[in-house]
Design an enzyme around this catalytic site. Structure first.
Site, short mmCIF file in Angstrom:
data_model
loop_
_atom_site.label_atom_id
_atom_site.label_comp_id
_atom_site.label_asym_id
_atom_site.label_seq_id
_atom_site.Cartn_x
_atom_site.Cartn_y
_atom_site.Cartn_z
N CYS A 194 0.83 -1.21 0.00
CA CYS A 194 0.00 0.00 0.00
C CYS A 194 0.86 1.26 0.00
O CYS A 194 0.66 2.17 -0.80
CB CYS A 194 -0.92 -0.01 1.21
SG CYS A 194 -1.89 1.48 1.37
N GLU B 294 -26.32 14.33 -3.80
CA GLU B 294 -27.73 14.51 -3.41
C GLU B 294 -28.64 13.60 -4.22
O GLU B 294 -29.74 13.26 -3.79
CB GLU B 294 -28.17 15.98 -3.55
CG GLU B 294 -28.28 16.47 -4.98
CD GLU B 294 -28.78 17.92 -5.07
OE1 GLU B 294 -29.75 18.26 -4.40
OE2 GLU B 294 -28.17 18.70 -5.83
N HIS C 16 -27.53 20.71 -1.80
CA HIS C 16 -27.65 21.21 -3.16
C HIS C 16 -26.66 22.34 -3.43
O HIS C 16 -26.48 23.18 -2.56
CB HIS C 16 -29.08 21.73 -3.38
CG HIS C 16 -29.37 22.04 -4.79
ND1 HIS C 16 -29.46 21.07 -5.76
CD2 HIS C 16 -29.59 23.23 -5.41
CE1 HIS C 16 -29.73 21.66 -6.93
NE2 HIS C 16 -29.80 22.96 -6.73
N CYS D 179 -1.63 1.65 -3.06
CA CYS D 179 -2.62 2.72 -2.83
C CYS D 179 -2.05 4.13 -2.82
O CYS D 179 -2.54 5.02 -3.52
CB CYS D 179 -3.33 2.51 -1.50
SG CYS D 179 -3.47 0.81 -0.96
N GLU E 40 -6.78 1.73 -13.39
CA GLU E 40 -6.15 2.87 -12.73
C GLU E 40 -4.90 3.32 -13.50
O GLU E 40 -4.71 4.52 -13.75
CB GLU E 40 -5.79 2.51 -11.28
CG GLU E 40 -7.06 2.34 -10.44
CD GLU E 40 -6.81 1.98 -8.99
OE1 GLU E 40 -7.72 2.17 -8.17
OE2 GLU E 40 -5.71 1.51 -8.65
N LYS F 253 -0.05 5.28 -5.98
CA LYS F 253 -1.06 5.26 -7.06
C LYS F 253 -1.94 6.50 -7.00
O LYS F 253 -2.15 7.19 -7.99
CB LYS F 253 -1.89 3.97 -6.94
CG LYS F 253 -2.99 3.78 -7.94
CD LYS F 253 -4.32 4.37 -7.55
CE LYS F 253 -4.85 3.99 -6.20
NZ LYS F 253 -5.29 2.60 -6.07
N TYR G 221 -8.86 -3.60 -11.13
CA TYR G 221 -8.55 -2.32 -10.49
C TYR G 221 -7.28 -1.68 -11.05
O TYR G 221 -7.26 -0.53 -11.43
CB TYR G 221 -8.22 -2.54 -9.01
CG TYR G 221 -9.32 -2.80 -8.03
CD1 TYR G 221 -9.71 -1.81 -7.16
CD2 TYR G 221 -9.90 -4.05 -7.92
CE1 TYR G 221 -10.67 -2.05 -6.19
CE2 TYR G 221 -10.86 -4.30 -6.96
CZ TYR G 221 -11.25 -3.29 -6.09
OH TYR G 221 -12.19 -3.53 -5.14
P1 NDP Z 1 -7.79 -8.24 -10.46
O1 NDP Z 1 -7.87 -9.63 -10.03
O2 NDP Z 1 -8.74 -7.22 -9.95
O3 NDP Z 1 -7.86 -8.16 -12.05
C1 NDP Z 1 -7.04 -8.95 -12.86
C2 NDP Z 1 -7.44 -8.73 -14.31
O4 NDP Z 1 -6.52 -9.39 -15.16
C3 NDP Z 1 -8.82 -9.26 -14.63
O5 NDP Z 1 -9.42 -8.37 -15.54
C4 NDP Z 1 -8.52 -10.61 -15.27
O6 NDP Z 1 -9.47 -11.01 -16.19
C5 NDP Z 1 -7.23 -10.29 -16.00
N1 NDP Z 1 -6.39 -11.47 -16.19
C6 NDP Z 1 -6.08 -12.43 -15.30
N2 NDP Z 1 -5.26 -13.35 -15.86
C7 NDP Z 1 -5.06 -12.96 -17.13
C8 NDP Z 1 -4.32 -13.49 -18.20
N3 NDP Z 1 -3.62 -14.62 -18.09
N4 NDP Z 1 -4.33 -12.84 -19.39
C9 NDP Z 1 -5.05 -11.71 -19.53
N5 NDP Z 1 -5.76 -11.15 -18.55
C10 NDP Z 1 -5.77 -11.77 -17.36
O7 NDP Z 1 -6.30 -7.84 -10.16
P2 NDP Z 1 -5.51 -6.47 -10.08
O8 NDP Z 1 -4.13 -6.86 -10.44
O9 NDP Z 1 -6.16 -5.40 -10.86
O10 NDP Z 1 -5.64 -6.10 -8.54
C11 NDP Z 1 -5.30 -7.02 -7.51
C12 NDP Z 1 -6.05 -6.73 -6.23
O11 NDP Z 1 -5.55 -5.57 -5.63
C13 NDP Z 1 -7.54 -6.48 -6.42
O12 NDP Z 1 -8.24 -7.67 -6.22
C14 NDP Z 1 -7.88 -5.46 -5.39
O13 NDP Z 1 -8.44 -6.07 -4.25
C15 NDP Z 1 -6.56 -4.83 -5.01
N6 NDP Z 1 -6.52 -3.43 -5.48
C16 NDP Z 1 -7.38 -2.52 -4.97
C17 NDP Z 1 -7.37 -1.20 -5.40
C18 NDP Z 1 -8.37 -0.23 -4.86
O14 NDP Z 1 -9.00 -0.51 -3.86
N7 NDP Z 1 -8.55 0.93 -5.51
C19 NDP Z 1 -6.40 -0.76 -6.40
C20 NDP Z 1 -5.55 -1.79 -6.88
C21 NDP Z 1 -5.61 -3.08 -6.43
P3 NDP Z 1 -10.79 -11.87 -15.77
O15 NDP Z 1 -11.73 -10.89 -15.18
O16 NDP Z 1 -11.26 -12.39 -17.10
O17 NDP Z 1 -10.34 -12.92 -14.85
#
Ligand code: NDP
Length: 452
Positions: free
Chosen positions: A44, A441, A436, A49, A182, A52, A178
């Protein structure tokens, strides 16, 4: 009687969860040590976080300068210095590392630098040194997970994206979670040409369908080249950049390819097998409702348990662990109605159930939805829509889902998360007088449910 162990608690990993658990346990009088091999504050603070959000702030200025014209401003020459941004960000992160060190020191926690491995249920080894503890807490977090495709070594993960020496002119972002949305927004806002590739028909799987569609529409309008049903089959080095081959056979050239394809729990080479700690199929540590593993003296919290992978959740799990293990008050972490934000552009804020989840759980639901241009953009002329949505369980009138895509969504949803936690009804939302003129709202003035 003095304990037979060196410590009452030995924590592995000084991230959000590990630091909180160590500090609070020490505050209750426990003798605590924490081992960290990388950086204080974990993902983080160092590569998540906090940096970012700083980069997201930076990336908003280009749009703000453009929007200023509608309000009568003429903005002079603009220049953006990525190196200065990264330097300033690094300074702030170093300051935070120092704050974490001080917090632990002041709490009387022994800080140990190095990689810790379990030797048995009560022993941890760091370098040559062995330490015994009555309880061991594993809080090692997660790490980016990249698929094994040819040329993947040419790709970077979010870890490296925070330290790029130069802003790449052309960036490919792979993934639809996510981190992908981002970073696509961050690079685009700084002026890079961004292509985001997602393998399925619509990104942000798990979020409410209207949220996913609203964000896809807005990102599409922003100038990011957002492509669904597209993946990468290979990456080749091309000059100082890369040539990327896509599933349809087409190629794309870029200066940088960022993979944001999920994160995996950091459980390798920790000695968990030696201690007999059970892992699930994804390598996450299996814990019970109190964050205890199958080995009575070993506990685990945060991303390494792959429950809800968010910093405030790890901190909440840390507090519940300390109450249970050191406060004589068995406390289960509460994973219901956790609000979260995605700092995409525009951002998402969400709490409670998606429409599909609510329908599955409650059957009869009412959905309220509103899409509109926020007041600010009546003068900027920017073609952007915010989307707000409420989901109500018809039988109890309780609001069970609250979602938003639009400016300040995270700030707005935090307050509504309290309302959902208090099990507020739609009638109580309606009885609340709006502020407002605000976007928020709208959440207390939506009167007509959407008809299917
Ligand atoms: P996520 O698990 O959210 O997303 C991973 C993405 O990559 C999905 O779209 C998935 O597709 C895709 N993917 C997975 N494997 C492959 C592959 N082999 N080839 C192509 N695409 C693939 O992971 P993130 O890395 O974005 O984030 C990790 C965690 O970190 C999140 O779960 C979240 O909890 C936390 N986080 C929170 C944030 C916040 O609160 N603002 C910010 C950043 C991270 P599919 O959907 O098809 O599986």
């Amino acid at each position: 009687m003095a304990s037979a162990y060196d410590y009452d608690l030995f924590t592995i990993g000084a991230g959000s969860g590990g630091v909180r658990a160590s500090r609070v346990a020490a505050g209750l009088g426990a003798r605590v040590a924490v081992a960290e091999e990388r950086y204080l504050g974990g993902t983080c603070v160092n590569v998540g976080c906090i940096p970012k959000k700083l980069l997201v702030y930076a990336s908003h200025f280009a749009e703000d300068f453009e929007d200023a014209a509608g309000f009568g401003w003429t903005v002079g020459e603009r220049r953006f210095d990525w190196a200065r941004l990264i330097e300033n960000k690094n300074k702030e992160i170093e300051r935070l590392n120092g704050v974490y060190a001080r917090v632990l020191d002041q709490a009387g926690v022994t800080r140990i630098e190095g990689r810790a491995r379990l030797v048995d249920a009560h022993t941890v080894q760091v370098g040559e040194q062995r330490h015994t503890a009555e309880r061991i807490l594993v809080a090692t977090g997660g790490w980016p997970s990249l698929p094994e495709i040819p040329g993947i070594e040419h790709a970077i993960s979010s870890n490296e994206a925070f330290f790029l020496e130069r802003l790449p002119e052309r960036v490919i972002v792979v993934g639809g979670g996510y981190i992908a949305v981002e970073f696509a927004g961050i690079f685009h806002g700084q002026g890079a040409a961004v292509t985001q590739l997602y393998r399925g028909p619509l990104f942000l799987r798990g979020f409410d369908e209207d949220v996913r569609q609203a964000l896809a529409r807005e990102i599409g309008k922003s100038g990011i080249d957002l492509r669904f049903d597209t993946n990468v089959t290979r990456i080749d080095k091309a000059g100082s950049g890369v040539r990327v081959t896509l599933t349809d056979g087409a190629t794309l050239d870029a200066d940088c390819i960022l993979y944001a394809t999920g994160r995996r729990p950091l459980t390798e080479d920790l000695g968990l097998e030696a201690a007999g700690v059970a892992l699930d199929a994804k390598g996450a540590i299996v814990v019970d409702d109190y964050s205890r593993t199958n080995v009575a003296s070993i506990w685990a919290i945060g991303d390494v348990t792959d429950r809800v992978n968010l910093t405030p959740v790890a901190i909440h799990e840390a507090m519940a662990f300390v109450r249970t293990a050191f406060g004589d008050t068995p406390t289960k972490p509460d994973h219901e109605d956790i609000a979260s934000a995605v700092f995409s552009q525009p951002p998402i804020g969400t709490v409670g159930l998606t429409e599909a989840e609510a329908r599955a759980r409650y059957g009869e639901i009412d959905v309220y939805r509103s899409s509109f241009r926020v007041l600010k953009h009546t003068l900027t002329g920017r073609d952007t829509q915010s989307m707000l949505k409420l989901i109500v369980d018809r039988a109890s009138d309780r609001v069970v889902g609250c979602h938003m895509v639009g400016p300040e969504a995270g700030e707005i949803i935090q307050g509504f998360a309290v309302a959902l936690k208090c099990r507020a009804t739609k009638a109580q939302f309606d009885a609340t007088i709006g502020i407002h003129p605000t976007t928020a709202e709208e959440f207390v003035t939506m009167r007509e449910p959407v008809t299917d």
